[in-house]
Design a protein around this motif. Structure first.
Motif, PDB file in Angstrom:
ATOM      1  N   ALA A 180       0.827  -1.207   0.000  1.00  0.00           N
ATOM      2  CA  ALA A 180       0.000   0.000   0.000  1.00  0.00           C
ATOM      3  C   ALA A 180       0.862   1.259   0.000  1.00  0.00           C
ATOM      4  O   ALA A 180       0.582   2.221  -0.728  1.00  0.00           O
ATOM      5  N   VAL A 181       1.921   1.261   0.818  1.00  0.00           N
ATOM      6  CA  VAL A 181       2.807   2.428   0.879  1.00  0.00           C
ATOM      7  C   VAL A 181       3.479   2.666  -0.471  1.00  0.00           C
ATOM      8  O   VAL A 181       3.573   3.805  -0.950  1.00  0.00           O
ATOM      9  N   MET A 182       3.927   1.585  -1.096  1.00  0.00           N
ATOM     10  CA  MET A 182       4.568   1.733  -2.411  1.00  0.00           C
ATOM     11  C   MET A 182       3.557   2.229  -3.438  1.00  0.00           C
ATOM     12  O   MET A 182       3.889   3.002  -4.356  1.00  0.00           O
ATOM     13  N   THR A 187       1.335   6.867  -6.470  1.00  0.00           N
ATOM     14  CA  THR A 187       0.225   7.810  -6.607  1.00  0.00           C
ATOM     15  C   THR A 187       0.703   9.260  -6.543  1.00  0.00           C
ATOM     16  O   THR A 187       0.152  10.146  -7.221  1.00  0.00           O
ATOM     17  N   MET A 188       1.722   9.509  -5.728  1.00  0.00           N
ATOM     18  CA  MET A 188       2.243  10.880  -5.596  1.00  0.00           C
ATOM     19  C   MET A 188       2.735  11.434  -6.937  1.00  0.00           C
ATOM     20  O   MET A 188       2.750  12.648  -7.147  1.00  0.00           O
ATOM     21  N   GLY A 189       3.135  10.539  -7.831  1.00  0.00           N
ATOM     22  CA  GLY A 189       3.580  10.976  -9.152  1.00  0.00           C
ATOM     23  C   GLY A 189       2.427  11.426 -10.027  1.00  0.00           C
ATOM     24  O   GLY A 189       2.647  12.008 -11.101  1.00  0.00           O
ATOM     25  N   TYR A 190       1.190  11.139  -9.586  1.00  0.00           N
ATOM     26  CA  TYR A 190       0.004  11.511 -10.363  1.00  0.00           C
ATOM     27  C   TYR A 190      -0.815  12.580  -9.639  1.00  0.00           C
ATOM     28  O   TYR A 190      -1.998  12.755  -9.905  1.00  0.00           O
ATOM     29  N   MET A 200      -8.271   6.201  -8.682  1.00  0.00           N
ATOM     30  CA  MET A 200      -7.936   4.840  -9.118  1.00  0.00           C
ATOM     31  C   MET A 200      -6.586   4.403  -8.557  1.00  0.00           C
ATOM     32  O   MET A 200      -6.411   3.253  -8.149  1.00  0.00           O
ATOM     33  N   LYS A 201      -5.632   5.334  -8.522  1.00  0.00           N
ATOM     34  CA  LYS A 201      -4.310   5.002  -8.008  1.00  0.00           C
ATOM     35  C   LYS A 201      -4.353   4.730  -6.505  1.00  0.00           C
ATOM     36  O   LYS A 201      -3.709   3.817  -5.991  1.00  0.00           O
ATOM     37  N   VAL A 202      -5.125   5.528  -5.778  1.00  0.00           N
ATOM     38  CA  VAL A 202      -5.269   5.326  -4.338  1.00  0.00           C
ATOM     39  C   VAL A 202      -5.957   3.989  -4.061  1.00  0.00           C
ATOM     40  O   VAL A 202      -5.571   3.239  -3.157  1.00  0.00           O
TER      41      VAL A 202
END
Length: 285
Positions: A180-182, A187-190, A200-202
């Motif tokens: 989940a952390v990875m 997700t931070m890149g989006y 969707m990424k979360v």
């Protein structure tokens, strides 16, 4: 069969409830999360355990499909075997057992019970202590102490695979958090993307936490508990043999000696007194 039914119920309840709440199964298809959790848990399992335990664990899980390892019939055969050995010793003397315990595969008494003969550890256990009785160099207290040491060692040895699987199960939620952390890192890149893409990424990241917990408490943990129950059945077989031998060492007749062993069994596997007596009589015919 019990294992399959349990897995179906767990899967049906979890995924069925997810769809009832409006979820879509394709949202749970996140191969990257599966690789992180499955590969991480497998690698940690290999690091933590020697090859013999890894092999035993992988053999132990499929064995759960076969159901209970020992039934009431198995215990009846054990008690009948002990009775026949003790009866021969009482009638012809302990020395008469020497040929039986030296070559159990050639013994008419032992070979009458092929299922027990397939358990090499049990047969070796019985023969070793009958051999000590024939030798006559140890008293009952000393033999019982030696039995307890061996049974404790045997219990520790056979419980190692289930213990290893339990530890692997305990680590799965942690690997779910790692996944989940990875996923959050990705997700931070989006972060500048529209909310629907970010959502969707979360969601993909949260699948890792979900999967780790589900595998731990819905699949791997219960399998480890089932393996432990099978190991306990193995220990009860040895305990029954020990009690029968000790009763004989203390001077009880074969009938009373096997009664001591019968009383040590769990109620669902314990034959009745008359049931065992009738079975032994049939074996003599």
């Amino acid at each position: 069969m019990k294992l399959i039914i349990g897995l179906i119920i767990v899967s049906g309840a979890v995924f069925g409830g997810f769809m009832m709440a409006g979820g879509h199964m394709l949202a749970l298809y996140q191969p990257a999360e599966y690789v992180i959790i499955g590969g991480g848990a497998l690698g940690a399992f290999i690091i933590a355990n020697p090859p013999r335990i890894i092999t035993a664990a992988f053999k132990g899980v499929p064995a759960l499909l076969k159901g209970a390892k020992y039934s009431k019939q198995t215990y009846m055969e054990l008690l009948a075997l002990m009775y026949n050995l003790f009866a021969k010793a009482r009638k012809e003397g302990l020395m008469a057992l020497e040929s039986d315990i030296d070559e159990p595969k050639e013994s008419e008494i032992f070979t009458a019970y092929p299922k027990l003969m397939s358990n090499h550890h049990l047969i070796e256990f019985i023969c070793d202590y009958l051999r000590l009785m024939v030798g006559g160099n140890m008293n009952a207290f000393e033999i019982e102490q030696l039995m307890d040491v061996e049974l404790e060692t045997h219990h520790h040895e056979i419980s190692q695979p289930s213990h290893a699987v339990t530890i692997a199960s305990d680590g799965l939620p942690g690997f779910g958090i790692v996944a989940a952390v990875m996923g959050v890192v990705v997700t931070m890149g989006y972060i500048s993307e529209p909310p629907e893409i970010l959502g969707m990424k979360v969601a993909a990241a949260l699948v890792g936490t979900f999967l780790g917990i589900l595998l731990a408490y819905g699949f791997v943990g219960p399998m480890a508990a089932a393996m432990s129950s099978r190991e306990e059945e193995e220990g009860k077989l040895f305990e029954c043999a020990k009690i029968c031998i000790m009763a004989t060492l203390n001077g009880y007749t074969p009938q009373i000696a096997v009664e001591f062993g019968r009383k040590a069994l769990y109620s669902h596997n314990r034959p009745g007194f008359l049931e065992l007596e009738e079975y032994i009589k049939e074996q003599k015919k």
